[in-house]
Design a protein around this motif. Sequence first.
Motif, mmCIF file in Angstrom:
data_model
loop_
_atom_site.group_PDB
_atom_site.id
_atom_site.type_symbol
_atom_site.label_atom_id
_atom_site.label_comp_id
_atom_site.label_asym_id
_atom_site.label_seq_id
_atom_site.Cartn_x
_atom_site.Cartn_y
_atom_site.Cartn_z
ATOM 1 N N VAL A 40 0.867 -1.177 0.000
ATOM 2 C CA VAL A 40 0.000 0.000 0.000
ATOM 3 C C VAL A 40 0.905 1.229 0.000
ATOM 4 O O VAL A 40 1.864 1.284 0.779
ATOM 5 N N THR A 99 1.272 5.382 0.437
ATOM 6 C CA THR A 99 0.586 6.522 1.047
ATOM 7 C C THR A 99 1.534 7.705 1.169
ATOM 8 O O THR A 99 2.756 7.520 1.259
ATOM 9 N N THR A 102 -2.481 -2.455 -3.462
ATOM 10 C CA THR A 102 -3.889 -2.250 -3.123
ATOM 11 C C THR A 102 -4.062 -0.865 -2.509
ATOM 12 O O THR A 102 -3.090 -0.199 -2.153
ATOM 13 N N GLY A 103 -5.322 -0.457 -2.375
ATOM 14 C CA GLY A 103 -5.593 0.893 -1.905
ATOM 15 C C GLY A 103 -5.865 1.008 -0.426
ATOM 16 O O GLY A 103 -5.952 2.104 0.114
ATOM 17 N N SER A 104 -6.014 -0.120 0.280
ATOM 18 C CA SER A 104 -6.337 -0.054 1.710
ATOM 19 C C SER A 104 -5.467 -1.021 2.489
ATOM 20 O O SER A 104 -5.021 -2.056 1.973
ATOM 21 N N SER A 161 -4.755 -3.759 5.341
ATOM 22 C CA SER A 161 -5.425 -4.835 6.073
ATOM 23 C C SER A 161 -4.368 -5.772 6.640
ATOM 24 O O SER A 161 -3.162 -5.572 6.422
ATOM 25 N N THR A 174 -1.827 -7.037 4.193
ATOM 26 C CA THR A 174 -0.819 -6.143 3.620
ATOM 27 C C THR A 174 0.557 -6.519 4.155
ATOM 28 O O THR A 174 0.728 -6.713 5.367
ATOM 29 N N LYS A 222 -3.621 5.836 6.545
ATOM 30 C CA LYS A 222 -3.132 4.500 6.160
ATOM 31 C C LYS A 222 -1.885 4.127 6.960
ATOM 32 O O LYS A 222 -1.690 2.956 7.321
ATOM 33 N N LYS A 274 -3.066 3.154 10.371
ATOM 34 C CA LYS A 274 -3.666 1.814 10.327
ATOM 35 C C LYS A 274 -2.586 0.748 10.284
ATOM 36 O O LYS A 274 -2.694 -0.302 10.936
#
Length: 673
Positions: free
Chosen positions: A601, A603, A626-628, A630, A633, A645, A648
Amino acid sequence: MTQEQAAARAEELRSIIKTYDYQYYVLDQPTVSDVEYDQLMRELISLEEQFPELVTVDSPTQRVGGGVLEGFEKVAHRVPMLSLANAFQAEDLRDFDRRIKSIVPNESVDYVAELKIDGLAVSLVYENGVFVRGATRGDGEIGEDITSNLKTIKSLPLTLPQPISIEVRGEAYLPKKEFERINREREAAAEPLFANPRNAAAGSLRQLDPKIVARRNLSIFTYAIGWVEGVDIPTHAAGLELLSEFGFKVNNETRVLPDIESVIEFVNSWTGERRAALPYEIDGIVIKVNQSNLYPRLGTTAKSPRWAIAYKFAAEQAETTLRDIIVSVGRTGAVTPTAILDPVRLAGTTVSRATLHNEDRIRELDVQIGDTVVVQKAGDIIPEIVRVVTEKRDGSERPFQMPTHCPECDAELVRLQGEVALRCINPQCPAHNRESIIHFVSRDAMNIDGLGEQIVTQLFEQGLVQDPSDLYYLTMDQLLPLERMGQKSAENLLASIARSKENSVERLIFGLGIRFVGEKAAKLLAGHFGTLDRLMQADIEELVTVPEIGIKMADSIKQFFNQEDTLEVIEKLRRAGVNFNYHRPVITASDNSPFAGKTFVLTGTLEAMDRKEAGRLIEQFGGKVTGSVSKNTDFVVAGEKAGSKLDKARELGVQIADEQTLLGWLRESGYNG
């Protein structure tokens, strides 16, 4: 005039003009009229044309720019240009001070506080007192050679008063008045406006034609010495004094401060009207330990020196009056409300519009026409209304009601289940068709240069283009009557349209504007099916087998290709010779690649490349983007201004990498950019 007389006069003119340039561009104290200055410059140009052997490397005439470049060569920095760690509040600065004191507890430390100019960092190399190379920061170790463009900046000396070899660090920037002038000219020429002075400066210095750069009137502040031969510089402040003595432009708001509390007072003094009154944009304050002899002991992290930090200002806000709310129809039929504001200066630009997103956002803000509102730029780019100043209401404000019918075609607007936006679902809506064409030609879709919004609107209103496929049937005779369309522009446009036929099919899939199908999904679909025809034939069951393609997107794809209008457009594209096949990239990744089988990811803001390019390279070398964030990742790559992000990732314990680490992995995998 003999050559000897010409040589003497040319030398005299160069000396006079250099003095005037220094007074005007460095000291900001002009002592001669523009007319007199221009007369002297014309005389020097005339002499050098008559006697070419009199031209010197430091002649003011050499700033106008030479021939168009084919590209920028890579150049390695002798000393890396590290980025700075960020501080966002006073306590971050106190933590910075405590870390310094813990590493050098018995040393006397004071600080230099400098305005953080919002421009483009550059390196300037002088050999024996002559400017020989200028480069961008790049990834900190390797930048791009932009010497020809930097020579056009009149506040940058081409020679030094001493034959010294030195590398100087600076920030090239565009003054506010020049930014406004350039945008006025671009608007008159129907060209896209620059978002802010920083973008304009960066875009200017990446022009391949130095003559264009010369017309932009960039300036430069120098703020550090990267390396120097034969000179001992005990403090950072002494280095700035040396730069000033050498004729460089050094910011006169720089201060040497005795302790961190004085630094915090200095920072606070620049967060209001004082900042707005500057003739250039700043986005923070840079704080450095003054005693440069302590730098080796303080050391660096992987990307930042421990002896410096950048305090970043919060998003700038301003109050203004909301005069009206208008609605527009996008390519998917979504109706978006936009606030019309009394013009207000904000983060380097004049803001007169701000998005309100949708009807629910209007209700949430309780915004009414006539309200006093607080506006800020999200990420210093997109204007948005933060809140309403309800205490300033006087009873004259009027509530706003979203329309019930499309403002373009008068069809009834609907709110589909599970959506917040009102939508026009009339497939013949002219706004929908026009915006679809604008999307089709955009850089991330078919990338057709020269087809800006105003040209597309003209083509649409004159009936020359009603859907994207019509673009491929345009002729010279149809283009030439358009406003601001000359023979050369028309030729370039037709050539760009022809080149777009060769694009890999993922660009076409994205350009068609299928609802819910973004750039990433288009690439996944192209890679899976290989051709547009195979994608069109796929049923929902097969579509959902593609990674990241859910039932909602699959249903939208199937509906799109079942429409008669869609099939007609695709058939016209086929007849025009537009490529329907996927150009599969050559994957150079090995099983030992740092990217193989890993999910990334991205950011924040990257320096060496944008996130899109970084994502493309990660995928080329076997990774997945990917864009998010989790638990699945593997890595979050965090650049400047990384936000939620990054938070997170820390919360989930996901590994975090900075840009330098990413670049190291890319080079390990074979990337040589």
